[in-house]
Enzyme design. Structure first.
Site, short mmCIF file in Angstrom:
data_model
loop_
_atom_site.label_atom_id
_atom_site.label_comp_id
_atom_site.label_asym_id
_atom_site.label_seq_id
_atom_site.Cartn_x
_atom_site.Cartn_y
_atom_site.Cartn_z
N HIS A 129 33.79 20.29 55.07
CA HIS A 129 34.74 21.12 54.33
C HIS A 129 34.20 21.44 52.95
CE1 HIS A 129 37.98 21.26 57.21
NE2 HIS A 129 37.74 20.01 57.49
N LYS A 547 50.76 20.81 53.36
CA LYS A 547 50.93 22.19 52.88
C LYS A 547 52.21 22.80 53.45
CE LYS A 547 48.14 25.65 54.19
NZ LYS A 547 48.94 26.87 54.50
#
Length: 884
Positions: A129, A547
């Site tokens: 990532h 999120k």
């Protein structure tokens, strides 16, 4: 540590004066002193409207200070560990020795410990990532500086040696200063592989044998049981196999990634074999050697006559020396894929086992056995593949491919039940595809062919589970088995592939138990599991749930899902392993790993722990050998304790669960009302954070936003990593705390402060959650965040008061529940580190705000201002040791 920081700080100052001139060095010093004094107006005046080149250089100067400070902190941790190991007092908390002694003191019997050791497995999985934006060249320099700092711990060093070490450190710091930290182009998947492989070959490869030795010694101090030869540690990677949202990953990157890993690993083995050849100089006539070793020397001499010809005749009566030279030759043949190479790691293990048996039988325990055993430990751990590469793809991709291959354009619109009936029929009747594969279908089927090829070439453990992102039902799992069968992966009617559903959003986590129950009740899938030893892996996503719903609701959804899935799999007689998709930051599942493991639901660990390691967390946890050893021993210790000494049932827990249900609900409502239900908030996010810079950074092969067919706005489509990265840069750190303050307020009103105080003291889950949130709150800086809010104009005036009020609510509740006067009073070392760091980050934040204003006003061009912004993003990440 203070001495190290002073010494290294002065050294960086000398480098800056030499490289940039005295005038610039004086500017750095004035900015530094203004930041320490909290003189915001003076600080702002010093940095406002700096020319872009000067702004970039100033940011790099502060980032360089942080690089050496970060290293000094890690060296201090190594120093403390060494002090514990040298002292005769109690072992360090979290060490393997302390854990073994605790197990013995708690009444865990030798047979129970032996069973635990047979099952114990910890597997960090490194991902690519785009949050660790450090070039490999700079990582190598950091390694050199770290080694030199460790050498300075030796009290017997002479003044000349100290001067030489500091000169070498200065050389590396200066060379790093002269190295452009910005990649000239977006990294490829293979570039990302080189970054991950750096930690595997340069750090982890070295510490695996000493870790195994430490575990064995720790167990023997407390028990009289044999430590099994099978390795406790395994390592995985997603680089080259994580296709979800990344069109650059596929069959070719899987093959290339494993080929590169094998090449580097075989070279390590070959060099180690050559070193053993040098060290094992025993004369056969003098000490004796087993017939098996002599036969192997004769066999390999015939196989590799050219290598034998290079060995001087005077060495021919040194059978171990000759054999290891020939083993090195066979390893080279393996690397070149010639017929004389090893068919697999098991053959090399057999050779090493033969040497070990011969040494033991001929008084060689202290004449080379140690080195051969260390090489064997590495081969047992890494095989010929170094790290297992997992494969991951989104469920929607599989549905689109099946729509094409089944000639059913309505496939994705059909119900999950209808799709399941059709897939069962395909599997049970052995139906072939009805249509020819299009480009996407061919690409997908090729991945399954690559899995088969890679296992044949690199070993059965080279490719890990096939992970399905956004799993919604049994049909998503059977879809993978259908595609694998059509690609030719099946053998004798069985698909040799572990399929791991990934549950990510809060809604998916809530549905996970029902999905797993349906899956495990499916006759075809149960037959598949029977061929796989009735073992099932389930992956949990921490990033998207956070999120989606905020920290409180996310953590509770994960906890409840684990408990319910455990119950479901136990009823089905299935051996379960959870794979935790943790990120580097608290809001993405980071935080204190020991607390996370020890606060997990009962029976959810059971000797196995698999977790992703991402971004800056990889460098922080595995960048130096001493730190990597400590990271792994703490993780293994926590897994052992959670398995052998689970928390006893508590009659109060049903009441706590009910309270936590309400906290999660209130937390989610508060979070979503701001983030998703207020249509203007996304514009505040875009203006008050550097998200527009982050999305342009060339630091990862994966796009920053998902290409999704599901409805959703800009925030829904944005990946969790840039979402968290942007809030971290702007010092809000909003995803790591927002909503929890309101929820705790409501809980205190309903149940009283005493009840909540008891929960946090007695319930590991709530304590771990609040401790992690406290760490985020201490790192956030709402004074600096207010400056970022100023970039949003009227939106800043509207939203900042709401954010500040929730921040203060959350801080007030945390302090009250923990009975503290200031954040992190219970962790003074971390408190001191953050208080020292934050003022040094402030100049970079203020510079970033000024640069953002200029860059946006100019239309966001790729110019010197943008380069300075890139430097500011990296510098702030260095300072906070946190990105996404």
């Amino acid at each position: 540590m203070r001495d190290d920081v002073r010494t290294l700080g002065a050294l960086v100052g000398d480098v800056l004066r030499e490289q940039c001139g005295d005038a610039f060095f004086q500017l750095v010093e004035r900015v530094r002193h203004a930041a320490i004094a909290g003189a915001d107006d003076e600080l702002h005046a010093l940095i406002r409207a700096l020319p872009p080149r000067d702004a970039e250089t100033l940011v790099r100067a502060f980032a360089t200070y942080f690089e050496v400070i970060n290293l000094a902190e890690r060296i201090h941790r190594i120093r403390r560990r060494r002090d514990y190991l040298r002292s005769a007092s109690d072992p360090q908390e979290g060490s393997l020795e302390a854990t073994a002694l605790r197990l013995a003191a708690s009444g865990v019997t030798p047979p129970q410990v032996a069973a635990l050791l047979q099952r114990l497995r910890v597997e960090p999985v490194f991902t690519a990532h785009p949050t660790e934006a450090t070039r490999r060249t700079l990582l190598e320099k950091e390694q050199v500086i770290g080694r030199l700092l460790v050498e300075r711990l030796d009290p017997s060093r002479t003044p000349d040696e100290e001067r030489a070490a500091l000169a070498r450190i200065r050389e590396e710091v200066t060379a790093a200063w002269q190295t452009d930290p910005h990649p000239s182009a977006r990294p490829t998947v293979m570039d990302e592989l080189e970054n991950v492989v750096f930690y595997l070959t340069d750090v982890i490869y070295r510490i695996v044998p000493p870790f195994s030795e430490e575990l064995e010694q720790a167990v023997r101090k407390a028990y009289t049981v044999e430590v099994p030869a099978r390795p406790v540690l395994r390592f995985g990677s997603w680089v080259g196999g994580d296709m979800d949202g990344n069109p650059n990953v596929g069959a070719e990157t899987l093959r290339s990634g494993l080929a590169r890993q094998r090449e580097l690993l075989l070279d390590r083995y070959r060099r180690e074999s050559m070193e053993l050849s040098r060290r094992l100089s025993q004369s056969g006539a003098l000490t004796g050697v087993s017939d098996a070793v002599r036969e192997r020397v004769a066999c390999y001499s015939a196989q590799f006559p050219k290598t034998l010809a290079t060995i001087p005749p005077r060495y021919h009566d040194m059978p171990y020396r000759v054999l290891f030279r020939l083993i090195a030759a066979r390893l080279e043949a393996t690397r070149r894929d010639t017929p004389d190479g090893y068919a697999g790691a098991h053959e090399l293990e057999r050779d090493l086992g033969m040497v070990i048996a011969s040494l033991r039988a001929h008084r060689g325990e202290h004449a080379g056995l140690f080195g051969v055993q260390r090489l064997l430990r590495r081969v047992e751990t890494f095989g010929f593949h170094l790290a297992t590469i997992d494969v991951r793809q989104h469920a929607h991709v599989h549905r689109a491919v099946l729509s094409s291959l089944l000639r059913d354009p309505e496939w994705n619109a059909r119900t999950a039940g209808d799709r399941l009936v059709r897939l069962r029929r395909v599997l049970e009747k052995g139906e072939e595809p009805a249509g020819s594969p299009d480009a996407d279908a061919s690409r997908t089927l090729e991945v399954f062919k690559a899995i088969a090829d890679c296992r044949a070439r690199f070993g059965p453990d080279a490719v890990g589970p096939y992970i399905i992102s956004m799993t919604r039902g049994t049909d998503d799992v059977l879809a993978v088995l259908v595609l694998a069968r059509w690609a030719g992966l099946a053998r004798g009617g069985h698909v040799p592939l572990d399929v791991a559903p990934l549950f990510e959003t809060v809604a998916d986590l809530a549905a996970a138990p029902a999905v797993m129950r349906s899956l495990l009740d499916d006759p075809y899938y149960r037959a598949h599991l029977a061929e796989r030893g009735m073992h099932q892996m389930v992956m949990l996503g921490y990033s998207d749930s956070n999120k989606d719903a905020g920290i409180g609701a996310s953590r509770w959804a994960l906890h409840r899902a684990q408990a319910a899935v455990v119950e479901t799999t136990e009823q089905s007689g299935v051996d379960l392993t959870f794979f935790h998709g943790r990120g580097g930051t608290v809001s993405r599942g980071g935080g204190r790993i020991t607390s996370a493991i020890l606060s997990a639901p009962p029976r959810s660990v059971r000797g196995r722990y698999r977790m992703t390691e991402q971004g800056e967390a990889i460098n922080a946890k595995y960048g130096l050998r001493g730190i990597a050893m400590r990271t792994l021993e703490q993780t293994v210790s926590a897994v052992a304790l959670a398995t052998a000494l689970p928390h006893p049932p508590d009659a109060r827990e049903p009441g706590w669960t009910s309270i936590m249900d309400a906290i999660a609900c209130d937390s989610q409502a508060a979070y979503r009302s701001l983030v998703y239900e207020d249509p203007q908030f996304v514009e505040y996010f875009r203006q008050a954070t550097p998200i527009d810079v982050i999305q342009r950074m060339e630091i990862g092969s994966r796009p920053a936003s998902r290409q999704s067919t599901e409805p959703g706005g800009e925030i829904e489509q944005l990946r969790a990593i840039p979402w968290v990265f942007a809030w971290t840069q702007s010092r809000h750190l909003l995803p790591g705390w927002y909503g929890l303050g309101t929820a705790l307020d409501h809980a205190v009103k309903r149940h009283g402060a005493a009840a909540l105080g008891e929960m946090i003291r007695e319930w590991p889950f709530l304590r771990a959650l609040v401790d992690d949130v406290e760490m985020v709150l201490a790192t956030a800086d709402l004074t600096i965040a207010a400056r970022y809010a100023g970039l949003a104009g009227q939106l800043g005036k509207r939203y900042l008061p709401l954010i500040r009020a929730e921040f203060e609510r959350t801080v007030g509740n945390v302090l009250a529940l923990k009975q503290e006067k200031a954040l992190l009073d219970s962790d003074p070392a971390l408190q001191r580190s953050i208080l020292l760091r934050n003022p040094y980050v402030d100049p970079m934040s203020l510079l970033q705000i000024d640069l953002l204003e200029r860059w946006r006003a100019e239309g966001r061009p790729d110019n010197e201002v943008f380069r300075a912004l890139l430097a500011s993003v990296r510098g702030i990440a260095q300072g906070l040791q946190s990105t996404g």
